[in-house]
Enzyme design. Structure first.
Site, PDB file in Angstrom:
ATOM      1  N   CYS A 258      36.059  39.953  34.865  1.00  0.00           N
ATOM      2  CA  CYS A 258      37.498  40.187  35.243  1.00  0.00           C
ATOM      3  C   CYS A 258      37.116  39.412  36.623  1.00  0.00           C
ATOM      4  CB  CYS A 258      37.924  40.649  34.938  1.00  0.00           C
ATOM      5  SG  CYS A 258      39.156  40.803  36.284  1.00  0.00           S
TER       6      CYS A 258
ATOM      7  N   ASP B  35      44.348  37.015  50.801  1.00  0.00           N
ATOM      8  CA  ASP B  35      44.065  35.799  49.375  1.00  0.00           C
ATOM      9  C   ASP B  35      43.108  35.041  49.559  1.00  0.00           C
ATOM     10  OD1 ASP B  35      45.715  34.991  46.390  1.00  0.00           O
ATOM     11  OD2 ASP B  35      45.003  33.437  47.001  1.00  0.00           O
TER      12      ASP B  35
ATOM     13  N   HIS C 249      42.370  47.242  34.443  1.00  0.00           N
ATOM     14  CA  HIS C 249      42.481  45.568  33.696  1.00  0.00           C
ATOM     15  C   HIS C 249      43.839  46.146  32.866  1.00  0.00           C
ATOM     16  CE1 HIS C 249      41.751  41.963  32.795  1.00  0.00           C
ATOM     17  NE2 HIS C 249      41.932  42.382  31.723  1.00  0.00           N
TER      18      HIS C 249
ATOM     19  N   ASN D 187      53.431  36.128  39.079  1.00  0.00           N
ATOM     20  CA  ASN D 187      52.814  34.825  38.214  1.00  0.00           C
ATOM     21  C   ASN D 187      52.885  35.948  37.201  1.00  0.00           C
ATOM     22  OD1 ASN D 187      53.466  32.970  40.442  1.00  0.00           O
ATOM     23  ND2 ASN D 187      51.010  32.805  40.639  1.00  0.00           N
TER      24      ASN D 187
ATOM     25  N   HIS E  15      49.191  41.706  39.358  1.00  0.00           N
ATOM     26  CA  HIS E  15      48.490  41.120  41.018  1.00  0.00           C
ATOM     27  C   HIS E  15      49.882  40.937  41.428  1.00  0.00           C
ATOM     28  CE1 HIS E  15      47.099  37.240  39.243  1.00  0.00           C
ATOM     29  NE2 HIS E  15      47.731  36.436  40.182  1.00  0.00           N
TER      30      HIS E  15
ATOM     31  N   HIS F   1      52.006  39.247  44.463  1.00  0.00           N
ATOM     32  CA  HIS F   1      51.341  38.227  45.492  1.00  0.00           C
ATOM     33  C   HIS F   1      52.563  39.158  46.983  1.00  0.00           C
ATOM     34  CE1 HIS F   1      49.000  34.760  44.144  1.00  0.00           C
ATOM     35  NE2 HIS F   1      49.667  35.116  43.234  1.00  0.00           N
TER      36      HIS F   1
HETATM   37  P1  AMP Z   1      47.597  33.657  40.269  1.00  0.00           P
HETATM   38  O1  AMP Z   1      47.988  32.256  39.698  1.00  0.00           O
HETATM   39  O2  AMP Z   1      48.842  34.628  40.489  1.00  0.00           O
HETATM   40  O3  AMP Z   1      47.306  34.459  38.866  1.00  0.00           O
HETATM   41  O4  AMP Z   1      47.224  34.148  41.205  1.00  0.00           O
HETATM   42  C1  AMP Z   1      45.889  33.975  41.655  1.00  0.00           C
HETATM   43  C2  AMP Z   1      45.435  33.916  43.098  1.00  0.00           C
HETATM   44  O5  AMP Z   1      43.780  34.741  43.136  1.00  0.00           O
HETATM   45  C3  AMP Z   1      45.482  32.749  43.772  1.00  0.00           C
HETATM   46  O6  AMP Z   1      46.242  32.493  44.372  1.00  0.00           O
HETATM   47  C4  AMP Z   1      44.188  32.558  43.983  1.00  0.00           C
HETATM   48  O7  AMP Z   1      44.045  32.137  45.724  1.00  0.00           O
HETATM   49  C5  AMP Z   1      43.551  34.180  44.403  1.00  0.00           C
HETATM   50  N1  AMP Z   1      41.716  33.922  44.575  1.00  0.00           N
HETATM   51  C6  AMP Z   1      41.131  34.113  43.557  1.00  0.00           C
HETATM   52  N2  AMP Z   1      40.031  34.644  43.575  1.00  0.00           N
HETATM   53  C7  AMP Z   1      40.127  35.282  44.684  1.00  0.00           C
HETATM   54  C8  AMP Z   1      38.776  35.950  45.634  1.00  0.00           C
HETATM   55  N3  AMP Z   1      37.708  35.938  44.516  1.00  0.00           N
HETATM   56  N4  AMP Z   1      39.419  36.526  46.548  1.00  0.00           N
HETATM   57  C9  AMP Z   1      40.610  36.711  46.967  1.00  0.00           C
HETATM   58  N5  AMP Z   1      41.661  36.444  46.472  1.00  0.00           N
HETATM   59  C10 AMP Z   1      41.464  35.187  44.937  1.00  0.00           C
HETATM   60 ZN    ZN Z   2      40.206  42.383  34.731  1.00  0.00          ZN
END
Ligand code: AMP
Ligand code: ZN
Length: 111
Positions: free
Chosen positions: A4, A30, A46, A85, A98, A100
């Site tokens: 993860c 992000d 997690h 989401n 998470h 946003h």
């Molecule tokens: P979600 O669509 O709500 O699952 O959003 C996942 C978010 O995680 C997206 O906006 C990605 O740009 C962000 N994301 C994925 N990998 C990373 C990372 N290594 N560091 C920071 N943000 C990330």
């Molecule tokens: Zn996790």
């Protein structure tokens, strides 16, 4: 969860642009921002998503939400939008809970 990405960020195995950390929570920018300021508030525990939360997660969920205005203010935002989401059809791509938080610069479209 060894595969993860947010668990790896929480443990420090993968670097992030961190803006906050305590024993239960990490927040970082992000990697693909959709607004001038766009960061994520992530529990270190997690949990795959909001649909996987139970009453025992209530305190943690409250803590995550209460961090949003504090961290947004620290990032210079006087207003912001939060988004969680949930599930593939809800636009979730990373299956570790998470929040946003985004804002800044432009006024966001009304939803
Ligand atoms: P979600 O669509 O709500 O699952 O959003 C996942 C978010 O995680 C997206 O906006 C990605 O740009 C962000 N994301 C994925 N990998 C990373 C990372 N290594 N560091 C920071 N943000 C990330
Ligand atoms: Zn996790």
């Amino acid at each position: 969860m060894t595969d993860c990405i947010f668990c790896k960020i929480a443990s420090g195995a993968i670097p992030s642009k961190k803006i906050y950390e305590d024993d239960e929570v990490i927040a970082f920018h992000d990697i693909h921002p959709i607004a001038p300021v766009h960061f994520l508030i992530v529990p270190k525990l997690h949990v795959a998503g909001l649909s996987d939360c139970a009453p025992e997660h209530g305190q943690l969920l409250g803590k995550l939400l209460l961090l949003a205005p504090r961290l947004a203010a620290e990032q210079g935002l006087d207003g912001f939008r939060t988004m969680i989401n949930t599930g593939r059809s809800g636009g979730q791509e990373v299956f570790h809970l998470h929040i946003h938080v985004f804002g800044g610069g432009v006024s966001l479209p009304k939803v």
